[in-house]
Design an enzyme around this catalytic site. Sequence first.
Site: not given
Length: 341
Positions: A24-25, A137, A221, A282
């Site tokens: 998202g960054n 989430k 994601k 992740k």
Amino acid sequence: MTAADASPTPGAARSRRVAVALGGNALLRRGEAMTSENQRANVAVACSQLAKIAEGRDLIVSHGNGPQIGLLALEGAAYEPVPPYPLDVLGAETQGMIGYLIELELRNRLGPTRPVTVVLTITEVDPSDPAFDAPSKPIGPQYSDAEAAALERERGWHFARDGGRLRRVVPSPKPRRVLEAGQIGALLATGCVVVCAGGGGVPTVRGADGALTGVEAVVDKDRASALLAQDLEVDLLVMATDTAGAFLGFGTADQRLISRAHPDALLTRYSGQFAAGSMLPKVAAACDFARATGREAVIGALADIEALVGGSAGTRISLSASGVSTAAAGTGHGTRTNEEG
């Protein structure tokens, strides 16, 4: 030389294939206003990095959508004449918006001879997934405790702690299948850079009659990217974020960068070290990919993209690793931890 940094050889069946999941960054930095100008500027930086690894490789780009889908949900809730649009529809909207920004900036950097396209991606999930009963989430902006309590009363939203403030959380079921995997593979075979699986793909469930229906959820994601990378026989999966990799003791005086890890050792011993809403997905996705394919996944800073692909930066997760090794942040010189033999 690792499998990741080998150049494609003349006459090879296909180019070296790399999938990059943008955190998202890459689109909106923490605390930044969710303006189109800020997002365009951040996407431009991200695409400048992606362009460095595009030549001679098949390239798949996925991205998050947490802040964007949360903003659309807020806008919809504020417009009272019609009911708010469901999350699956908002997820499709964010894929178009963010995908457009990424495609435009990649085209500007790769030139007219390298095609780039965005694929609106649908992800099938299990209607019985327990995640539907346990929202986790994070989406949208951060709130104070008082603001979150008011929204919970007014709209029935769920919230969880994100740093010192709160964010709305929604169900995040595991992806079972990315429906467009075959079409994406066909596009890659033509030399096209494909932007896909945005926000994990639009979440759908299949009914007893085989019909698909959208659901109120946001697919993770990273997990969707790992599943797609597995289906497309990707050689290297890159989880691009804003830190040098995954750390033990993150945020403490003695934090240690994990330089290399076996997926089983990493998850068995250290899963509790990673934040549930950010690094843990992740790590879990990277471990899933490495275990399922026998290929490498790497987590690291987008600014280090060339070194991540070349094998000299980030946290590399592989079946060939022995235990868990740590290194000083920013170096590739690992030392075995005492915990793993």
